[in-house]
Write a protein that holds these residues in place. Structure first.
Motif, mmCIF file in Angstrom:
data_model
loop_
_atom_site.group_PDB
_atom_site.id
_atom_site.type_symbol
_atom_site.label_atom_id
_atom_site.label_comp_id
_atom_site.label_asym_id
_atom_site.label_seq_id
_atom_site.Cartn_x
_atom_site.Cartn_y
_atom_site.Cartn_z
ATOM 1 N N PRO A 74 20.430 -14.862 -40.149
ATOM 2 C CA PRO A 74 19.795 -15.357 -38.915
ATOM 3 C C PRO A 74 18.407 -16.136 -39.354
ATOM 4 O O PRO A 74 18.019 -15.701 -40.369
ATOM 5 C CB PRO A 74 19.662 -14.334 -37.989
ATOM 6 C CG PRO A 74 20.644 -13.439 -38.603
ATOM 7 C CD PRO A 74 20.624 -13.508 -39.830
ATOM 8 N N THR A 75 17.854 -17.039 -38.738
ATOM 9 C CA THR A 75 16.615 -17.556 -38.977
ATOM 10 C C THR A 75 15.426 -16.761 -38.528
ATOM 11 O O THR A 75 15.552 -15.738 -37.818
ATOM 12 C CB THR A 75 16.573 -18.708 -37.884
ATOM 13 O OG1 THR A 75 17.408 -19.779 -38.139
ATOM 14 C CG2 THR A 75 15.179 -19.552 -38.100
ATOM 15 N N GLU A 112 21.663 -9.896 -40.058
ATOM 16 C CA GLU A 112 20.240 -9.829 -39.383
ATOM 17 C C GLU A 112 19.207 -10.034 -40.741
ATOM 18 O O GLU A 112 19.652 -9.950 -41.834
ATOM 19 C CB GLU A 112 20.109 -8.561 -38.975
ATOM 20 C CG GLU A 112 19.914 -7.271 -40.252
ATOM 21 C CD GLU A 112 19.743 -6.013 -39.753
ATOM 22 O OE1 GLU A 112 19.318 -5.923 -38.421
ATOM 23 O OE2 GLU A 112 19.690 -5.003 -40.315
ATOM 24 N N THR A 113 18.030 -10.462 -40.303
ATOM 25 C CA THR A 113 16.890 -10.190 -40.961
ATOM 26 C C THR A 113 15.706 -9.491 -40.459
ATOM 27 O O THR A 113 15.645 -9.410 -39.127
ATOM 28 C CB THR A 113 16.416 -11.782 -40.990
ATOM 29 O OG1 THR A 113 16.041 -12.180 -39.867
ATOM 30 C CG2 THR A 113 16.984 -12.808 -41.906
ATOM 31 N N ASP A 356 9.355 -21.434 -39.072
ATOM 32 C CA ASP A 356 10.580 -21.002 -39.243
ATOM 33 C C ASP A 356 11.042 -20.737 -40.664
ATOM 34 O O ASP A 356 10.613 -21.661 -41.524
ATOM 35 C CB ASP A 356 11.682 -21.216 -38.424
ATOM 36 C CG ASP A 356 11.763 -22.878 -38.663
ATOM 37 O OD1 ASP A 356 10.898 -23.394 -39.414
ATOM 38 O OD2 ASP A 356 12.653 -23.453 -37.696
ATOM 39 N N VAL A 357 11.934 -19.840 -41.021
ATOM 40 C CA VAL A 357 12.671 -19.799 -42.330
ATOM 41 C C VAL A 357 14.159 -19.792 -42.097
ATOM 42 O O VAL A 357 14.522 -19.041 -41.326
ATOM 43 C CB VAL A 357 12.297 -18.545 -43.200
ATOM 44 C CG1 VAL A 357 13.254 -18.536 -44.569
ATOM 45 C CG2 VAL A 357 10.912 -18.716 -43.484
ATOM 46 N N LYS A 358 14.675 -20.888 -42.475
ATOM 47 C CA LYS A 358 16.229 -21.054 -42.116
ATOM 48 C C LYS A 358 17.038 -20.805 -43.358
ATOM 49 O O LYS A 358 16.633 -21.158 -44.536
ATOM 50 C CB LYS A 358 16.817 -22.320 -41.683
ATOM 51 C CG LYS A 358 16.107 -22.482 -40.184
ATOM 52 C CD LYS A 358 16.561 -23.790 -39.715
ATOM 53 C CE LYS A 358 16.042 -23.909 -38.218
ATOM 54 N NZ LYS A 358 16.467 -25.245 -37.424
ATOM 55 N N PHE A 359 18.017 -20.024 -43.312
ATOM 56 C CA PHE A 359 19.197 -19.830 -44.524
ATOM 57 C C PHE A 359 20.587 -20.745 -44.326
ATOM 58 O O PHE A 359 20.964 -20.944 -43.448
ATOM 59 C CB PHE A 359 19.485 -18.439 -44.551
ATOM 60 C CG PHE A 359 18.397 -17.537 -44.561
ATOM 61 C CD1 PHE A 359 18.015 -16.897 -45.740
ATOM 62 C CD2 PHE A 359 17.668 -17.061 -43.690
ATOM 63 C CE1 PHE A 359 17.012 -16.081 -46.083
ATOM 64 C CE2 PHE A 359 16.574 -16.323 -43.686
ATOM 65 C CZ PHE A 359 16.246 -15.684 -45.041
#
Length: 404
Positions: A74-75, A112-113, A356-359
């Protein structure tokens, strides 16, 4: 930052032009396609008389796309502006450096992060965060002109250089044998051995900031990109400048190695890529138009494929040999400053001005690389707006391709 791969959350949207649609534009409401109750009833009656079966198939196709299992973490959303990100070289851990001087360590999984540690290291905005090769030490630098080496497991300080440069450090690169190199806002590069308090050497290579630095496995030459549009290489063994390129029309912003480290790629603020042969840094051997906006960051995915992003917030992939746009990996609403690749090559992470950090799960690139036809004529306009499997934004044709 290091190097990575594929996907995005269902809430993300991209409305680039009329040939690209966000999920909201294409889908509307899943049940009635955005119509009122009366309109929905009338539409249903018409569908039953005309093409109800086709509409049912479209809805099924859309739902199938939306209900695919998650294939990426998740972001991560943060409270403060993200300056840099870096994946751990062996564990599912990512470091996030922010503008208040802190570094956040997150564990990530497909589900999850999770924030596991907050390190309050610097008094001013961080500039760069990197792990050493085995992941035991984390290096960081900031606008406070301090360079720190921190034990990843304990969070304790191993080494600290105060006032390491006369100007704030912009870029840091770990080398072998407890050594690092740093470049600052005024074009000065220093080599450090963590077992000593003084730099091994100090070289003034320009007047503008050092935007990126790279070396190969041999670590004989260090290549530096600068805000002055010049590529400078340094002989690390001899502690002197090896070569200086011609001055390009705009800043050189980022660097990457390809073809078993025989090719060096440089991105620029004009959206151009410049390709150099290794050790021939004076003049590029080829150039490409990467995008219309500034390229702020890049990451090599395979020996031939680069992923880059910048001012428009779009994460794009391109095959470099031959040069061909492959399409959109993912997207942010605001400019993207950083890209990195996970230790197993499955994910790319990107950070934007949205804090934000997106994967993105990019494992599909392994098969794409082998399918590139060097003799096929490219439709560049089509490929520039093509959405790859990692992007949750879909082209309208994707939904109908199997139904016509």
């Amino acid at each position: 930052m290091t190097m990575g791969f594929r996907n995005l959350d269902s809430s993300d949207e991209y409305d680039s032009d009329s040939s690209n649609f966000s999920e909201e534009n294409v889908i509307g409401d899943e049940d009635n396609h955005g119509l009122s109750d009366n309109d929905s009833s009338n539409s249903q009656d018409m569908n039953e008389n005309d093409s109800g079966e086709d509409d049912d198939d479209v809805v099924k196709a859309i739902k199938a796309e939306k209900n695919k299992p998650r294939d990426h973490p998740p972001t991560i959303n943060t409270e403060d502006f993200i300056v840099d990100i870096c994946f751990h070289p062996s564990n599912n851990l990512i470091a996030i450096a922010n503008i208040v001087g802190d570094i956040l360590l997150y564990e990530y999984s497909n589900e999850e992060t999770k924030l596991v540690k907050t390190l309050e290291l610097h008094l001013k905005a961080c500039r760069d965060v990197e792990f050493d090769d085995d992941g035991t030490v984390m290096y960081s630098t900031a606008k406070d002109k301090v360079i720190m080496a921190t034990d990843v497991e304990t969070g304790k300080l191993r080494q600290c250089y105060e006032n390491a440069h006369e100007e704030p450090v912009y870029k840091l690169l770990p080398l072998d044998n407890n050594k690092i190199v740093t470049g600052d806002d005024s074009g000065t590069v220093k080599l450090w051995d963590l077992r000593s308090q003084n730099p091994v050497f100090t070289l003034k290579i320009g007047e503008e900031y050092i935007s990126d630095m790279i070396t190969n496995e041999a670590q004989k030459y260090l290549v530096c990109a600068g805000g002055d549009g010049i590529l400078t290489s340094i002989d690390l063994k001899a502690s002197k400048i090896y070569s200086t390129s011609e001055q390009y029309e705009a800043e050189l912003t980022c660097l990457g190695l390809f073809r078993t480290e025989t090719k060096l790629l440089a991105g620029s603020s004009t959206g151009k890529f410049y390709l150099f042969n290794w050790k021939e840094f004076g003049l590029h051997s080829d150039e490409y138009i990467g995008q219309k906006h500034s390229i702020q960051c890049m990451i090599p995915i395979t020996q031939n494929i680069v992923v880059s992003s910048g001012e428009d917030g779009i994460v794009r992939a391109a095959h470099m040999f031959p040069q061909r746009q492959l399409g959109i990996v993912g997207q942010h609403n605001l400019p993207v400053e950083n890209l990195d690749i996970s230790h197993d090559g499955q994910y790319i992470a990107s950070s934007s001005h949205n804090d934000d950090v997106k994967f993105w799960n990019i494992s599909y690139f392994e098969s794409i690389d082998d399918l590139i036809n060097v003799n096929e004529k490219q439709n560049k306009r089509r490929d520039m707006i093509n959405n790859l499997p990692s992007s949750t934004v879909k082209n309208a044709s994707d939904f109908f391709s199997g139904l016509l």
